[in-house]
Design an enzyme around this catalytic site. Structure first.
Site: not given
Ligand code: CTP
Length: 394
Positions: A207, A276, A322, A336
């Site tokens: 990303n 993810d 975040f 979250k």
């Molecule tokens: N995060 C994490 N591990 C992952 C994905 C996210 O630790 N596999 C953490 C990020 O560092 C951030 C928070 O979770 O602090 C939210 O990340 P974000 O990308 O906004 O959301 P997601 O939980 O991945 O959900 P979505 O992609 O569905 O918005």
């Protein structure tokens, strides 16, 4: 009022680098005074520094053009920090033993501000037990050592003894200039940047995360006195000075690194954007387009959610998450915040100009048990102080 930094310059082939140091400090808005050892003037002239600083460059104690007897004391009193860069084995030996036989060493001894020493010399000289002993003594007396680095030295050897980089010297100064240390003796673990999940040996899923927010947080936490571990996915940013860096590639590697330190950490900040999903099967060889005339379907599986997993294991740690969103920002962020067991959550709408990935600014709101606070657009550096303070006070 501008803070005054004294840069002490001694004689080394790295002496020319202190010109850049002075120039960069001036650009950052500091008032800079330069004191040179007599031998350093063989490498760079005092005029070079005077032209930059608009001050007289001091060399000798017995300089009749200035009232030397008070000048070194008044300089010492005005200084917010004093750095000797480059510092030779000779000057290190002198300051370790309180010898003051010129303007530089006299003013150094008379100063009460934070004092830093950045050694630069041949590896054998640096590794000599006498030098090591002198450096240890300087540390005991409360001086900070900005460690030299490994590289090609002027003598042709490859080894330790290269003057620390200018950004590192400036970061060490900024750390020393931060008086308020609310994170002293605290351990902070920060995840930053993207992760990469390989599809085949030449392609990956990732990303746009640059790591800027996480790196800014690491620097500020370090300045606040913390012992910082920065677990970083691939990033083009320079590693912060004085921070324990753990470079990782995949989300699993990032999880393993955070997991290792989590139990002993006081604060965990999940600023990374871990991928993810990963390919269910990573191809050993490059996926060829001619075999797949139209479209190749890549089967993906979900990666571990690092923050959620560690959040569920939280004991005494304080956790900052975040939420980078593009729609229904508040709703997603609240979910979250609860789901990942955060103490605070930094939310932002990444579709807004000046916010989100790969820019130096951000527009955030912070959710905590006391509600939501909105902030104007600010640099990630400024925001890092706000985020850390609100985590400390959560
Ligand atoms: N995060 C994490 N591990 C992952 C994905 C996210 O630790 N596999 C953490 C990020 O560092 C951030 C928070 O979770 O602090 C939210 O990340 P974000 O990308 O906004 O959301 P997601 O939980 O991945 O959900 P979505 O992609 O569905 O918005």
């Amino acid at each position: 009022m501008k803070q005054t930094i004294i840069v002490g310059v001694t004689s080394s082939i790295a002496t020319y680098k202190s010109v850049q140091l002075v120039s960069d400090l001036l650009k950052k808005g500091y008032d800079v005074e330069v004191i040179m050892s007599k031998n350093a003037t063989q490498f760079v002239t005092p005029l070079t520094f005077s032209s930059l600083t608009k001050h007289k460059t001091y060399v000798e104690t017995f300089d009749r053009e200035v009232d030397y007897s008070v000048e070194h004391i008044s300089l010492a009193k005005r200084a917010s920090a004093f750095i000797i860069a480059p510092a030779t084995a000779n000057v290190i030996a002198k300051v370790a033993h309180g010898i003051c036989d010129d303007m530089l060493t006299t003013t150094f001894l008379a100063s009460h501000c934070p004092k830093l020493i950045a050694p630069a010399m041949n590896t054998q000289m640096l590794n000599n037990l006498i030098t090591k002993d002198n450096i240890a003594k300087c540390k005991q007396y409360g001086m900070s050592i900005v460690n030299s680095e490994c590289g090609l030295l002027a003598c042709g050897d490859i080894g330790d003894g290269k003057l620390a980089t200018i950004p590192h010297l400036i970061e060490a100064l900024e750390e020393a200039l931060t008086i308020d240390k609310p994170l002293l003796n605290k351990k902070v673990c920060i995840s930053a940047g993207p992760t990469r999940e390989e599809l085949d040996p030449v392609r990956y899923i990732s990303n746009y995360s640059s790591g800027k927010m996480g790196y800014a947080l690491a620097r500020t936490a370090r300045n606040m006195g913390a012992d910082v571990t920065l677990v970083s996915g691939p990033s083009e940013l320079d590693a912060p000075y004085g921070v324990h860096m753990i470079p990782v590639h995949t989300t699993k590697e990032m999880f393993d690194a955070c997991d290792q330190v989590f139990d002993t950490t006081d604060y965990f900040i999940s600023a990374a954007a871990p991928a993810d999903f990963k390919a269910l099967k990573k191809e050993v060889h490059k996926i060829k387009k001619d075999k797949n005339t139209n479209f190749t379907t890549i089967e993906l599986e979900k990666n571990i959610d690092i923050l959620k997993t560690l959040g569920s294991r939280k004991t005494t740690q304080k956790i900052c998450g975040f939420a980078a969103e593009t729609n229904n920002v508040l709703l997603h962020a609240i979910n979250k915040y609860k789901d990942k067991n955060c103490d605070i959550l930094v939310m932002n709408d990444v579709s807004k100009p000046g916010a989100g990935f790969n820019v130096d600014t951000n527009i955030i709101s912070i959710l905590s048990s006391t509600g939501k606070v909105d902030y104007d657009i600010m640099s990630k550096k400024e925001l890092s102080t706000i985020i850390l303070n609100s985590l400390i006070n959560s």
